[in-house]
Design a protein around this motif. Sequence first.
Motif, mmCIF file in Angstrom:
data_model
loop_
_atom_site.group_PDB
_atom_site.id
_atom_site.type_symbol
_atom_site.label_atom_id
_atom_site.label_comp_id
_atom_site.label_asym_id
_atom_site.label_seq_id
_atom_site.Cartn_x
_atom_site.Cartn_y
_atom_site.Cartn_z
ATOM 1 N N PRO A 87 49.718 33.237 150.000
ATOM 2 C CA PRO A 87 48.289 33.089 149.718
ATOM 3 C C PRO A 87 47.757 31.737 150.184
ATOM 4 O O PRO A 87 48.490 30.743 150.177
ATOM 5 C CB PRO A 87 48.210 33.211 148.198
ATOM 6 N N GLU A 88 46.504 31.743 150.558
ATOM 7 C CA GLU A 88 45.817 30.486 150.872
ATOM 8 C C GLU A 88 45.086 30.069 149.602
ATOM 9 O O GLU A 88 44.231 30.788 149.114
ATOM 10 C CB GLU A 88 44.838 30.752 152.020
ATOM 11 N N GLY A 89 45.443 28.931 149.051
ATOM 12 C CA GLY A 89 44.848 28.513 147.786
ATOM 13 C C GLY A 89 45.494 29.231 146.616
ATOM 14 O O GLY A 89 46.541 29.848 146.750
ATOM 15 N N ASP A 90 44.853 29.158 145.453
ATOM 16 C CA ASP A 90 45.389 29.753 144.228
ATOM 17 C C ASP A 90 45.010 31.232 144.170
ATOM 18 O O ASP A 90 43.829 31.575 144.044
ATOM 19 C CB ASP A 90 44.814 29.003 143.012
ATOM 20 N N PRO A 91 46.000 32.133 144.244
ATOM 21 C CA PRO A 91 45.675 33.563 144.270
ATOM 22 C C PRO A 91 45.090 34.093 142.959
ATOM 23 O O PRO A 91 44.372 35.090 142.962
ATOM 24 C CB PRO A 91 47.012 34.224 144.603
ATOM 25 N N ARG A 92 45.395 33.427 141.836
ATOM 26 C CA ARG A 92 44.816 33.875 140.550
ATOM 27 C C ARG A 92 43.308 33.606 140.548
ATOM 28 O O ARG A 92 42.510 34.446 140.134
ATOM 29 C CB ARG A 92 45.514 33.170 139.399
ATOM 30 N N GLU A 93 42.959 32.412 141.013
ATOM 31 C CA GLU A 93 41.539 32.104 141.164
ATOM 32 C C GLU A 93 40.900 33.071 142.172
ATOM 33 O O GLU A 93 39.777 33.553 141.967
ATOM 34 C CB GLU A 93 41.391 30.640 141.642
ATOM 35 N N GLY A 94 41.621 33.381 143.237
ATOM 36 C CA GLY A 94 41.120 34.331 144.233
ATOM 37 C C GLY A 94 40.841 35.703 143.643
ATOM 38 O O GLY A 94 39.845 36.347 143.960
ATOM 39 N N MET A 95 41.737 36.154 142.736
ATOM 40 C CA MET A 95 41.527 37.449 142.090
ATOM 41 C C MET A 95 40.298 37.403 141.185
ATOM 42 O O MET A 95 39.529 38.360 141.126
ATOM 43 C CB MET A 95 42.765 37.855 141.281
ATOM 44 N N ARG A 96 40.111 36.286 140.482
ATOM 45 C CA ARG A 96 38.928 36.162 139.613
ATOM 46 C C ARG A 96 37.646 36.177 140.433
ATOM 47 O O ARG A 96 36.666 36.806 140.059
ATOM 48 C CB ARG A 96 39.008 34.868 138.783
ATOM 49 N N ARG A 97 37.689 35.493 141.550
ATOM 50 C CA ARG A 97 36.487 35.390 142.383
ATOM 51 C C ARG A 97 36.292 36.608 143.283
ATOM 52 O O ARG A 97 35.236 36.796 143.872
ATOM 53 C CB ARG A 97 36.562 34.136 143.269
ATOM 54 N N GLY A 98 37.345 37.426 143.405
ATOM 55 C CA GLY A 98 37.233 38.587 144.277
ATOM 56 C C GLY A 98 37.347 38.235 145.746
ATOM 57 O O GLY A 98 36.681 38.849 146.596
ATOM 58 N N ARG A 99 38.171 37.279 146.045
ATOM 59 C CA ARG A 99 38.309 36.857 147.442
ATOM 60 C C ARG A 99 39.696 36.277 147.656
ATOM 61 O O ARG A 99 39.990 35.180 147.190
ATOM 62 C CB ARG A 99 37.235 35.820 147.770
ATOM 63 N N LEU A 100 40.565 37.039 148.352
ATOM 64 C CA LEU A 100 41.921 36.589 148.647
ATOM 65 C C LEU A 100 42.073 36.433 150.151
ATOM 66 O O LEU A 100 41.712 37.347 150.916
ATOM 67 C CB LEU A 100 42.951 37.624 148.196
ATOM 68 N N THR A 101 42.601 35.287 150.562
ATOM 69 C CA THR A 101 42.987 35.092 151.957
ATOM 70 C C THR A 101 44.476 34.780 151.970
ATOM 71 O O THR A 101 44.951 34.005 151.137
ATOM 72 C CB THR A 101 42.189 33.932 152.587
ATOM 73 N N PHE A 102 45.198 35.418 152.878
ATOM 74 C CA PHE A 102 46.656 35.277 152.840
ATOM 75 C C PHE A 102 47.249 35.623 154.201
ATOM 76 O O PHE A 102 46.602 36.277 155.028
ATOM 77 C CB PHE A 102 47.256 36.195 151.764
ATOM 78 N N ASN A 103 48.483 35.185 154.388
ATOM 79 C CA ASN A 103 49.249 35.573 155.571
ATOM 80 C C ASN A 103 50.279 36.602 155.175
ATOM 81 O O ASN A 103 50.886 36.501 154.102
ATOM 82 C CB ASN A 103 49.944 34.360 156.183
ATOM 83 N N LEU A 104 50.484 37.582 156.019
ATOM 84 C CA LEU A 104 51.541 38.569 155.833
ATOM 85 C C LEU A 104 52.645 38.296 156.837
ATOM 86 O O LEU A 104 52.378 38.011 158.016
ATOM 87 C CB LEU A 104 51.009 39.992 156.041
ATOM 88 N N GLU A 105 53.872 38.374 156.330
ATOM 89 C CA GLU A 105 55.040 38.306 157.193
ATOM 90 C C GLU A 105 55.814 39.591 156.956
ATOM 91 O O GLU A 105 56.743 39.642 156.144
ATOM 92 C CB GLU A 105 55.868 37.058 156.870
ATOM 93 N N GLY A 106 55.387 40.647 157.601
ATOM 94 C CA GLY A 106 55.994 41.957 157.425
ATOM 95 C C GLY A 106 56.627 42.439 158.713
ATOM 96 O O GLY A 106 56.726 41.701 159.693
ATOM 97 N N LYS A 107 57.056 43.696 158.680
ATOM 98 C CA LYS A 107 57.642 44.290 159.875
ATOM 99 C C LYS A 107 56.552 44.756 160.835
ATOM 100 O O LYS A 107 56.712 44.709 162.050
ATOM 101 C CB LYS A 107 58.528 45.475 159.483
#
Length: 196
Positions: free
Chosen positions: A112-132
């Motif tokens: 996650p970029e920044g605090d994801p709990r705060e992101g969930m409260r605000r309704g805005r999550l920015t993040f990087n995925l490292e998947g297949k």
Amino acid sequence: MNTTALREYKRKRNFSRTAQPRGGPVPARAGFSFVIQKHAARRLHYDFRLELDGVLLSWAVPKGPSLDPGVKRLAMQTEDHPIEYGTFEGTIPKGEYGGGTVAVWDNGTWVPEGDPREGMRRGRLTFNLEGKRLRGSWHLVRTRGPAGRGRDSKNAWLLFKGTDEEARPGSDSAIVDENKTSAVTGRSLEQIAGDP
Ligand code: MN
């Protein structure tokens, strides 16, 4: 330990009839796994799950992810799932909640970029995925939702790709069209359904 986190998950399921994980006590650990499960329920959709505080935050994405940053996919937030759900692949019996076949379509870690709990409260999550299959930056943003959905509207988010070298502008649904099998076992939904 959070004992109420999975109450809705458990309420919706009859574990004497489905092989989905029961979900034990929620572990107090800070992991950041993610999983996307392709789920051929009454309607095909992709369940997008991010681990946070011992549960998998979950959204149902009817059309699945797109690598085109201009394509914003509706993502309806659903009940938190147990961590063990992230490896579930199999068939939920017909007539049970979510009846249909589930494949692990992608998995890996999220940052996650920044605090994801705060992101969930605000309704805005920015993040990087490292998947297949999915990598690079992504956004989940709460939205008003489609008109006429009534009380469901408060659960409506949009999932979309950030602009970076992993983006494929103009690709629309190519990533899901080109990758139809399990990212873990290589099986198609039909093979999973036939192999209980
Ligand atoms: Mn589902």
